[in-house]
Design a protein around this motif. Structure first.
Motif, PDB file in Angstrom:
ATOM      1  N   GLY A 109     -15.220  26.395  10.257  1.00  0.00           N
ATOM      2  CA  GLY A 109     -14.483  27.551  10.730  1.00  0.00           C
ATOM      3  C   GLY A 109     -13.999  27.371  12.164  1.00  0.00           C
ATOM      4  N   GLU A 110     -13.085  28.220  12.570  1.00  0.00           N
ATOM      5  CA  GLU A 110     -12.486  28.134  13.898  1.00  0.00           C
ATOM      6  C   GLU A 110     -13.471  28.428  15.023  1.00  0.00           C
ATOM      7  N   GLN A 111     -14.495  29.229  14.762  1.00  0.00           N
ATOM      8  CA  GLN A 111     -15.430  29.650  15.814  1.00  0.00           C
ATOM      9  C   GLN A 111     -16.067  28.467  16.537  1.00  0.00           C
ATOM     10  N   ASN A 112     -16.416  27.426  15.818  1.00  0.00           N
ATOM     11  CA  ASN A 112     -17.105  26.272  16.410  1.00  0.00           C
ATOM     12  C   ASN A 112     -16.221  25.036  16.520  1.00  0.00           C
ATOM     13  N   ARG A 113     -14.942  25.167  16.193  1.00  0.00           N
ATOM     14  CA  ARG A 113     -14.055  24.000  16.144  1.00  0.00           C
ATOM     15  C   ARG A 113     -13.998  23.246  17.471  1.00  0.00           C
ATOM     16  N   SER A 114     -13.893  23.955  18.594  1.00  0.00           N
ATOM     17  CA  SER A 114     -13.770  23.254  19.874  1.00  0.00           C
ATOM     18  C   SER A 114     -15.022  22.440  20.196  1.00  0.00           C
ATOM     19  N   ALA A 115     -16.196  22.945  19.814  1.00  0.00           N
ATOM     20  CA  ALA A 115     -17.439  22.195  20.042  1.00  0.00           C
ATOM     21  C   ALA A 115     -17.469  20.933  19.184  1.00  0.00           C
ATOM     22  N   PHE A 116     -17.078  21.053  17.912  1.00  0.00           N
ATOM     23  CA  PHE A 116     -17.040  19.880  17.042  1.00  0.00           C
ATOM     24  C   PHE A 116     -16.026  18.860  17.558  1.00  0.00           C
ATOM     25  N   ASP A 117     -14.859  19.340  18.005  1.00  0.00           N
ATOM     26  CA  ASP A 117     -13.843  18.431  18.546  1.00  0.00           C
ATOM     27  C   ASP A 117     -14.369  17.700  19.782  1.00  0.00           C
ATOM     28  N   ALA A 118     -15.057  18.423  20.653  1.00  0.00           N
ATOM     29  CA  ALA A 118     -15.596  17.805  21.875  1.00  0.00           C
ATOM     30  C   ALA A 118     -16.624  16.729  21.538  1.00  0.00           C
ATOM     31  N   VAL A 119     -17.509  17.025  20.598  1.00  0.00           N
ATOM     32  CA  VAL A 119     -18.539  16.053  20.211  1.00  0.00           C
ATOM     33  C   VAL A 119     -17.902  14.869  19.488  1.00  0.00           C
ATOM     34  N   ASP A 120     -16.915  15.150  18.630  1.00  0.00           N
ATOM     35  CA  ASP A 120     -16.236  14.077  17.889  1.00  0.00           C
ATOM     36  C   ASP A 120     -15.543  13.095  18.812  1.00  0.00           C
ATOM     37  N   THR A 121     -14.963  13.585  19.890  1.00  0.00           N
ATOM     38  CA  THR A 121     -14.155  12.725  20.752  1.00  0.00           C
ATOM     39  C   THR A 121     -14.898  12.241  21.996  1.00  0.00           C
ATOM     40  N   TYR A 122     -16.147  12.620  22.145  1.00  0.00           N
ATOM     41  CA  TYR A 122     -16.900  12.248  23.335  1.00  0.00           C
ATOM     42  C   TYR A 122     -17.159  10.746  23.342  1.00  0.00           C
ATOM     43  N   ASP A 123     -16.875  10.107  24.450  1.00  0.00           N
ATOM     44  CA  ASP A 123     -17.122   8.668  24.604  1.00  0.00           C
ATOM     45  C   ASP A 123     -18.455   8.486  25.310  1.00  0.00           C
ATOM     46  N   CYS A 124     -19.452   8.121  24.555  1.00  0.00           N
ATOM     47  CA  CYS A 124     -20.792   7.990  25.122  1.00  0.00           C
ATOM     48  C   CYS A 124     -21.024   6.610  25.742  1.00  0.00           C
ATOM     49  N   GLY A 125     -19.988   5.807  25.772  1.00  0.00           N
ATOM     50  CA  GLY A 125     -20.132   4.483  26.360  1.00  0.00           C
ATOM     51  C   GLY A 125     -20.688   3.459  25.391  1.00  0.00           C
TER      52      GLY A 125
END
Length: 70
Positions: free
Chosen positions: A50-66
């Motif tokens: 759902g849209e409510q958590n989409r930005s959090a999922f996007d941030a985690v998906d694209t996070y570069d942890c090195g």
């Protein structure tokens, strides 16, 4: 299984992604807890897709942890 692995990783989440990481874990836990007889598909799907958590999922998906650095 994802929630269990994530819970073990949570204390080591980098500070700049920790809040989003917790949001994603909570969404996964909520979705899993709703997998029971009589549940509607939306009850299970919305916390994760759902849209409510989409930005959090996007941030985690694209996070570069090195990981590519090592």
């Amino acid at each position: 299984m994802i929630a269990d692995i994530g819970a073990e990783m949570q204390p080591s989440a980098p500070p700049d992604i920790a809040e989003e990481f917790r949001t994603v874990l909570k969404a996964i836990e909520t979705s899993a807890s709703r997998l029971k007889t009589g549940a509607k598909a939306r009850d299970v799907v919305d916390p994760v897709y759902g849209e409510q958590n989409r930005s959090a999922f996007d941030a985690v998906d694209t996070y570069d942890c090195g990981a590519a650095d090592g």
